[in-house]
Design a protein around this motif. Structure first.
Motif, PDB file in Angstrom:
ATOM      1  N   GLY A 126      12.124   0.618   7.527  1.00 56.27           N
ATOM      2  CA  GLY A 126      10.911   0.853   8.299  1.00 56.27           C
ATOM      3  C   GLY A 126       9.909   1.714   7.550  1.00 56.27           C
ATOM      4  O   GLY A 126       8.695   1.454   7.597  1.00 56.27           O
ATOM      5  N   GLN A 127      10.398   2.747   6.870  1.00 60.11           N
ATOM      6  CA  GLN A 127       9.519   3.609   6.079  1.00 60.11           C
ATOM      7  C   GLN A 127       8.822   2.832   4.976  1.00 60.11           C
ATOM      8  O   GLN A 127       7.611   2.951   4.767  1.00 60.11           O
ATOM      9  CB  GLN A 127      10.325   4.758   5.452  1.00 60.11           C
ATOM     10  N   VAL A 128       9.608   2.024   4.251  1.00 61.71           N
ATOM     11  CA  VAL A 128       9.051   1.253   3.146  1.00 61.71           C
ATOM     12  C   VAL A 128       8.056   0.218   3.671  1.00 61.71           C
ATOM     13  O   VAL A 128       6.982   0.019   3.079  1.00 61.71           O
ATOM     14  CB  VAL A 128      10.168   0.575   2.337  1.00 61.71           C
ATOM     15  N   LYS A 129       8.385  -0.423   4.766  1.00 64.64           N
ATOM     16  CA  LYS A 129       7.486  -1.415   5.355  1.00 64.64           C
ATOM     17  C   LYS A 129       6.161  -0.772   5.736  1.00 64.64           C
ATOM     18  O   LYS A 129       5.083  -1.337   5.503  1.00 64.64           O
ATOM     19  CB  LYS A 129       8.144  -2.034   6.592  1.00 64.64           C
ATOM     20  N   LYS A 130       6.221   0.425   6.286  1.00 61.02           N
ATOM     21  CA  LYS A 130       5.006   1.139   6.687  1.00 61.02           C
ATOM     22  C   LYS A 130       4.191   1.572   5.474  1.00 61.02           C
ATOM     23  O   LYS A 130       2.960   1.453   5.475  1.00 61.02           O
ATOM     24  CB  LYS A 130       5.381   2.374   7.516  1.00 61.02           C
ATOM     25  N   ASP A 131       4.872   2.047   4.436  1.00 62.61           N
ATOM     26  CA  ASP A 131       4.182   2.582   3.262  1.00 62.61           C
ATOM     27  C   ASP A 131       3.684   1.507   2.313  1.00 62.61           C
ATOM     28  O   ASP A 131       2.642   1.677   1.670  1.00 62.61           O
ATOM     29  CB  ASP A 131       5.107   3.533   2.492  1.00 62.61           C
ATOM     30  N   LEU A 132       4.428   0.403   2.180  1.00 63.10           N
ATOM     31  CA  LEU A 132       4.090  -0.601   1.172  1.00 63.10           C
ATOM     32  C   LEU A 132       3.870  -2.014   1.704  1.00 63.10           C
ATOM     33  O   LEU A 132       3.517  -2.911   0.958  1.00 63.10           O
ATOM     34  CB  LEU A 132       5.177  -0.644   0.086  1.00 63.10           C
ATOM     35  N   LYS A 133       4.136  -2.224   2.968  1.00 63.19           N
ATOM     36  CA  LYS A 133       3.885  -3.528   3.600  1.00 63.19           C
ATOM     37  C   LYS A 133       4.797  -4.636   3.098  1.00 63.19           C
ATOM     38  O   LYS A 133       4.469  -5.824   3.195  1.00 63.19           O
ATOM     39  CB  LYS A 133       2.417  -3.969   3.417  1.00 63.19           C
ATOM     40  N   PHE A 134       5.975  -4.284   2.541  1.00 63.27           N
ATOM     41  CA  PHE A 134       6.963  -5.305   2.220  1.00 63.27           C
ATOM     42  C   PHE A 134       8.355  -4.687   2.311  1.00 63.27           C
ATOM     43  O   PHE A 134       8.500  -3.464   2.370  1.00 63.27           O
ATOM     44  CB  PHE A 134       6.709  -5.934   0.845  1.00 63.27           C
ATOM     45  N   GLY A 137      12.555   8.512  -5.325  1.00 63.93           N
ATOM     46  CA  GLY A 137      11.722   7.328  -5.465  1.00 63.93           C
ATOM     47  C   GLY A 137      10.265   7.694  -5.373  1.00 63.93           C
ATOM     48  O   GLY A 137       9.892   8.685  -4.739  1.00 63.93           O
ATOM     49  N   VAL A 138       9.441   6.905  -6.017  1.00 71.39           N
ATOM     50  CA  VAL A 138       8.004   7.163  -6.012  1.00 71.39           C
ATOM     51  C   VAL A 138       7.260   5.851  -5.806  1.00 71.39           C
ATOM     52  O   VAL A 138       7.725   4.785  -6.226  1.00 71.39           O
ATOM     53  CB  VAL A 138       7.563   7.842  -7.328  1.00 71.39           C
TER      54      VAL A 138
END
Length: 258
Positions: A92-100, A117-118
């Motif tokens: 969910g965090q990655v989806k919110k931050d990067l849209k994939f 991670g960056v």
């Protein structure tokens, strides 16, 4: 500010790409400098150089990236010096931050464990220097003792692959491509010997100028790349203890992750 001959870090790529990458990277601030590029993001050459410029080596060395705006001949990859994630993020965090939604692994079966991670910002330009698109990607660092590996994940597809890259395995219908070379880092004012010229011509070493010390350093660079679900994954190691077979097994673990 030291200038680095980044051209030699990217074998088997067009001269136009090498020239633009070299100019772009040498214009970035040094490791101890912060440059607010008008958008609040900190660009740091030191961190990019340390990882052999993950975004570029993992994608551009093996081909060209195609954006909706057109064919990209060079990419500037930049990231903050402060990790975005110090623990493995949720989907969910990655989806919110990067849209994939890339596959996320906290620990691999061979012991490499997530460190941080960056988020990496990538800006593409065409042969004329015109803006040709931008993406965001993830760069995860994994460690096993003192050994480190990077796993680079980008929402996009690659173009043609280089002659040096070889498909070494197929797992569940996914081709795994491997590439390795030996880099010889030398001081910025280094003068090539006759033996150096022979080594360069034979492909024994890829020469890179502007190392952080007055001493020469030889490093073994290797990476493994594959595409799954429209996402590019690339393991990158410099002087890493990991073997090619281990990288394949690690890739299989990522592919199998739900």
């Amino acid at each position: 500010m030291n200038k680095y001959n980044w051209n030699n870090a990217f074998p088997d790529t067009p001269e136009s790409f090498k020239n633009k990458v070299s100019a772009a990277l040498n214009s970035l601030p040094d490791k101890k400098e912060n440059d607010k590029m008008g958008n609040g993001k900190i660009y740091k050459k030191g961190s990019i150089k340390k990882k052999i410029i993950v975004g570029l080596v993992a994608t551009m060395v093996i081909g060209t990236t195609v954006f909706a705006a057109g064919k990209v001949s060079s990419i500037i990859s930049s990231s903050s010096s402060t990790p975005t994630y110090t623990t493995i993020p949720t989907a969910g965090q990655v989806k919110k931050d990067l849209k994939f939604n890339p596959k996320l692994v906290n620990k691999f079966g061979n012991g490499y464990t997530f460190v941080n991670g960056v988020i990496v910002n990538n800006k593409g330009t065409d042969d004329k220097g015109n803006f040709a698109g931008k993406t965001k990607s993830l760069d995860f660092t994994y460690a096993k003792g003192n050994d480190e590996l990077s796993l680079y994940m980008e929402n996009g597809r690659l173009g043609e692959r280089s002659k040096g890259e070889t498909a070494i395995a197929n797992y569940n219908g996914i081709d795994l491509y491997y590439y390795s070379y030996t880099s010889k880092f030398v001081p910025a004012d280094y003068k090539m010997t006759e033996q150096d010229k022979k080594d360069k011509l034979s492909g024994k070493y890829v020469f890179s100028y502007g190392s952080d010390s007055d001493k020469e350093k030889i490093s073994q660079v290797q990476y493994l790349n594959w595409m799954q679900g429209g996402i590019s994954y690339s393991f990158l190691g410099s002087d890493s203890n990991v073997s090619k077979d281990e990288l394949v097994k690690m890739a299989q673990q990522v592919i199998n992750t739900k």
